[in-house]
Design an enzyme around this catalytic site. Structure first.
Site, PDB file in Angstrom:
ATOM      1  CB  SER A 265      -0.954  -0.056   1.211  1.00  0.00           C
ATOM      2  OG  SER A 265      -1.929   0.939   1.152  1.00  0.00           O
TER       3      SER A 265
ATOM      4  CD  GLU B  76      -2.074  -2.745  -4.356  1.00  0.00           C
ATOM      5  OE1 GLU B  76      -3.317  -2.778  -4.190  1.00  0.00           O
ATOM      6  OE2 GLU B  76      -1.335  -1.985  -3.718  1.00  0.00           O
TER       7      GLU B  76
ATOM      8  CG  HIS C 281      -5.359  -2.724  -0.591  1.00  0.00           C
ATOM      9  ND1 HIS C 281      -4.495  -2.329  -1.594  1.00  0.00           N
ATOM     10  CD2 HIS C 281      -5.151  -1.867   0.440  1.00  0.00           C
ATOM     11  CE1 HIS C 281      -3.811  -1.270  -1.176  1.00  0.00           C
ATOM     12  NE2 HIS C 281      -4.195  -0.973   0.045  1.00  0.00           N
TER      13      HIS C 281
END
Length: 322
Positions: free
Chosen positions: A104, A205, A276
């Protein structure tokens, strides 16, 4: 086999304290010596302490001598301190054998390190969301993490989506693996913290981003010349997408992928178990990789990685995620 794991918070404040505690407990239950940074649960605005506090935590993680430095959580906070990160200290720690793991927001630090020093870090779990998951940690994620700790992991594999059954691409050799969260990565473009990787394998992502926003970011990278320089683009998981009924009219993530394939000569692959999501593999950002397909099955191999970053491509130990 006991390993020393150092947990610190370089980004957003830990909101779900119960998940954090579960994660720490789980890592201890696996037999590891877990050291929690003094400021891990600090709060300043939305951050895990003010900028100076988080920079000090990064420095402590680098000085910890731990086998693994693991982020408590992602969120937001690293891009705003990239100009003050102790890159030399982090690189020295990595050379001495500390593996830095996260995802992230951690994408910012990983790519900045790659751009500045070429040091290899791992895209992988965070303490709260992954080890502290309410239903328990994912088996594949834990197996991949264990492979990192034991030095066994030499690659990963996955099955392409059924719609890509006829997709053909030439095997890739000796390419730099890089990428992470698309939004964070794109925000680094045009800065000294964006790695100028040529002939790499770029994986991406994201979460809670509408496909049009994903397309816009990809177009930015494409128009900046980044995508055409790669050997392959690999889509991980794009979760939390909410389409607008009666308005998007079939425009979705597959539309974005198909358009990218039509406008780019570089192969675009999908289905990588990373993002995630609970089932995530660990990926060495900055390492040299090979990639090949057998039917719908893709194999991504980095070979045996020693603490000092020497690559030795022998054998395959894959956790194949379907």
């Amino acid at each position: 086999m006991t390993k020393h794991i150092y947990i610190y918070s370089p980004s957003s404040a830990v909101r779900d304290k119960a998940a954090f505690r579960r994660g720490v407990k789980r890592l201890r239950a696996l037999g590891h010596e877990v050291e929690v940074d003094d400021a891990a649960l600090s709060v300043h605005q939305r951050f895990a302490g003010d900028d100076a506090t988080r920079l000090a935590a990064i420095s402590r993680a680098a000085a910890s001598g731990a086998d693994v430095a693991l982020i408590a959580r992602g969120g937001y906070g690293l891009t705003r301190i990239l100009d003050a990160v102790p890159y030399k200290a982090l690189t020295k720690a990595i050379e001495k054998g500390t593996e830095f793991v996260g995802c992230s927001d951690f994408t910012a630090l990983q790519n900045a390190l790659l751009a500045k020093t070429g040091a290899v870090t791992w895209s992988g779990p965070a303490v709260g969301e992954d080890f502290g998951a309410e239903a328990g940690p994912d088996d594949i994620m834990e197996a991949c993490f264990d492979d990192l700790l034991t030095g066994q992991g030499e690659g990963t594999g996955w099955r392409m989506p059924a719609r890509d059954v006829d997709l053909k691409f030439k095997p890739v050799q000796d390419a730099t693996l890089w990428g992470g969260n698309l939004c964070v990565l794109t925000s680094l473009l045009g800065t000294p913290y964006f790695p100028m990787v040529e002939k790499g394998v770029l994986f991406i992502e994201d979460v809670n981003e509408h496909p049009y926003r994903v397309e816009r970011m990809l177009d930015q990278l494409k128009m900046a010349g980044v995508l055409a320089r790669q050997r392959a683009i690999v889509f991980g998981q794009f979760t939390g997408i909410r389409l607008v009924p009666g308005y998007d009219r079939g425009f979705g993530l597959n539309t974005v992928i198909d358009r990218l394939r039509a406008t780019l000569k570089v192969p675009v692959l999908a289905g990588l178990p990373f993002g995630h999501v609970q089932t995530k593999v660990l990926l060495p950002v900055g390492a040299k990789v090979s990639m090949a397909a057998e039917g719908r099955d893709i194999f991504l191999v980095w070979g045996h990685r020693h603490a000092h970053g020497h690559d030795d491509h022998h054998g395959h130990d894959h956790h194949h995620a379907h």
